[in-house]
Design a protein around this motif. Structure first.
Motif, PDB file in Angstrom:
ATOM      1  N   SER A  67      -4.191  -2.208   2.490  1.00 56.03           N
ATOM      2  CA  SER A  67      -4.652  -2.504   1.131  1.00 56.03           C
ATOM      3  C   SER A  67      -5.702  -3.610   1.182  1.00 56.03           C
ATOM      4  O   SER A  67      -5.643  -4.490   2.047  1.00 56.03           O
ATOM      5  CB  SER A  67      -3.484  -2.927   0.231  1.00 56.03           C
ATOM      6  OG  SER A  67      -2.858  -4.092   0.727  1.00 56.03           O
TER       7      SER A  67
ATOM      8  N   ALA B 282       0.826  -1.200   0.000  1.00 57.48           N
ATOM      9  CA  ALA B 282       0.000   0.000   0.000  1.00 57.48           C
ATOM     10  C   ALA B 282       0.864   1.256   0.000  1.00 57.48           C
ATOM     11  O   ALA B 282       0.554   2.245  -0.662  1.00 57.48           O
ATOM     12  CB  ALA B 282      -0.939   0.006   1.206  1.00 57.48           C
TER      13      ALA B 282
ATOM     14  N   THR C  90      -6.310   1.253  -1.473  1.00 58.17           N
ATOM     15  CA  THR C  90      -5.131   1.478  -0.649  1.00 58.17           C
ATOM     16  C   THR C  90      -5.438   2.702   0.198  1.00 58.17           C
ATOM     17  O   THR C  90      -5.914   3.713  -0.322  1.00 58.17           O
ATOM     18  CB  THR C  90      -3.860   1.714  -1.483  1.00 58.17           C
ATOM     19  OG1 THR C  90      -4.010   2.882  -2.294  1.00 58.17           O
ATOM     20  CG2 THR C  90      -3.570   0.515  -2.362  1.00 58.17           C
TER      21      THR C  90
ATOM     22  N   ASP D 259      -7.423   5.035  -3.970  1.00 63.44           N
ATOM     23  CA  ASP D 259      -6.001   5.011  -3.626  1.00 63.44           C
ATOM     24  C   ASP D 259      -5.617   6.276  -2.876  1.00 63.44           C
ATOM     25  O   ASP D 259      -5.966   7.383  -3.304  1.00 63.44           O
ATOM     26  CB  ASP D 259      -5.145   4.893  -4.888  1.00 63.44           C
ATOM     27  CG  ASP D 259      -5.297   3.537  -5.541  1.00 63.44           C
ATOM     28  OD1 ASP D 259      -4.766   2.557  -4.993  1.00 63.44           O
ATOM     29  OD2 ASP D 259      -5.952   3.457  -6.603  1.00 63.44           O
TER      30      ASP D 259
END
Length: 281
Positions: free
Chosen positions: A84, A27, A99, A144
């Motif tokens: 993650s 991550a 993530t 993310d």
């Protein structure tokens, strides 16, 4: 100067990566790779040459972000963990993943509230949904982590979102902003005169390469201030850093123009603050 700044960034990244638990590394690497990809779009280019001052500022900002993460915890602030999560699917064209960061052992109401908001964001992804290949062969639904800022007054973490099925997709940013002083979501109207922030962004857009006179005609100042001020009430479009704030507006001049980003440094932003309020940190 650019070389030295880049070397410092890489040194910080490698040191943090080496000290992370194995479960956090993928991550964290995704977070760093995302920054590397995004920085090329932050700075304008002329005749193929990127604005070096802008690039240096981008690297310095990220290095400061990494330096703040280097200790992971400081004083009364808790330790951030990189996480993650990914959906396992036999169809290789299905990409559903997140993530993100969360506080490993929240110490304050603000840190607990941050964790709650991030998990709500992650849980919106269809991890448990069955994807029928007869309906679509390609499915992307991702979140993310992109930027991380925290101080005794504020926790501000920006996420890139992407939703796509088949040939069509859309992306954007969503920032979780927690007023660490009282443990609640940031209320921008309690910190800033939003009409003044809106005006500062309007002038920035009019003077920018994407805006200019067509933007001025499309968004007369008085109407733009009213419209932008309403948009600025949404804490999710405010993304803070060591340098100042980025404000993510939509594609104001049509889809092809892409989103508009207003960047205000703390000296300029301080002119818009409510009397008696002190900016972070």
């Amino acid at each position: 100067m650019l070389k030295a700044a880049e070397e410092r960034r890489l040194s910080l990244y490698e040191r943090i990566f080496a000290g992370l638990p194995a479960a956090d590394r993928s991550a964290f690497a995704a977070y760093e790779n995302g920054w590397v990809i995004a920085r090329s779009g932050r700075c304008p280019a002329s005749d193929g040459e990127v604005d070096r001052t802008c690039l240096r500022e981008a690297i310095d900002d990220h290095a400061a972000e990494l330096a703040a993460l280097d200790g992971m915890s400081s004083g009364s602030m808790g330790r951030l963990r990189f996480r993650s999560r990914k959906k396992a699917d036999v169809n290789m064209n299905v990409d559903i993943h997140a993530t993100y960061v969360e506080f490993e052992a929240p110490r304050t109401p603000g840190e607990r509230h941050f964790n709650e908001q991030v998990l709500k964001l992650v849980d919106r992804l269809p991890f448990g949904q069955s994807i029928d290949p007869k309906t679509t062969n390609t499915w992307q639904d991702t979140i993310d982590v992109r930027t991380i800022y925290r101080s005794p007054r504020l926790i501000s973490v920006k996420f890139a979102e992407w939703v796509c099925c088949g040939a069509y997709g859309s992306g954007g940013f969503y920032t979780v902003n927690i007023d660490a002083a009282n443990g609640t979501m940031l209320a921008p109207e309690r910190w800033f005169h939003l009409d003044e922030v809106a005006a500062a962004c309007w002038y920035q857009f009019v003077e920018g390469d994407k805006g200019g006179e067509p933007f001025r005609r499309l968004y007369p100042l008085r109407e733009a201030i009213e419209r932008f001020s309403e948009n600025l009430r949404r804490p999710s479009i405010w993304s803070f850093s060591q340098r100042g704030v980025e404000l993510q507006f939509s594609a104001l001049m049509g889809y092809a123009s892409g989103p508009f980003t207003c960047r205000l440094g703390y000296p300029e932003l301080s002119k818009t603050t409510i009397a008696g309020f002190q900016l972070p940190p």
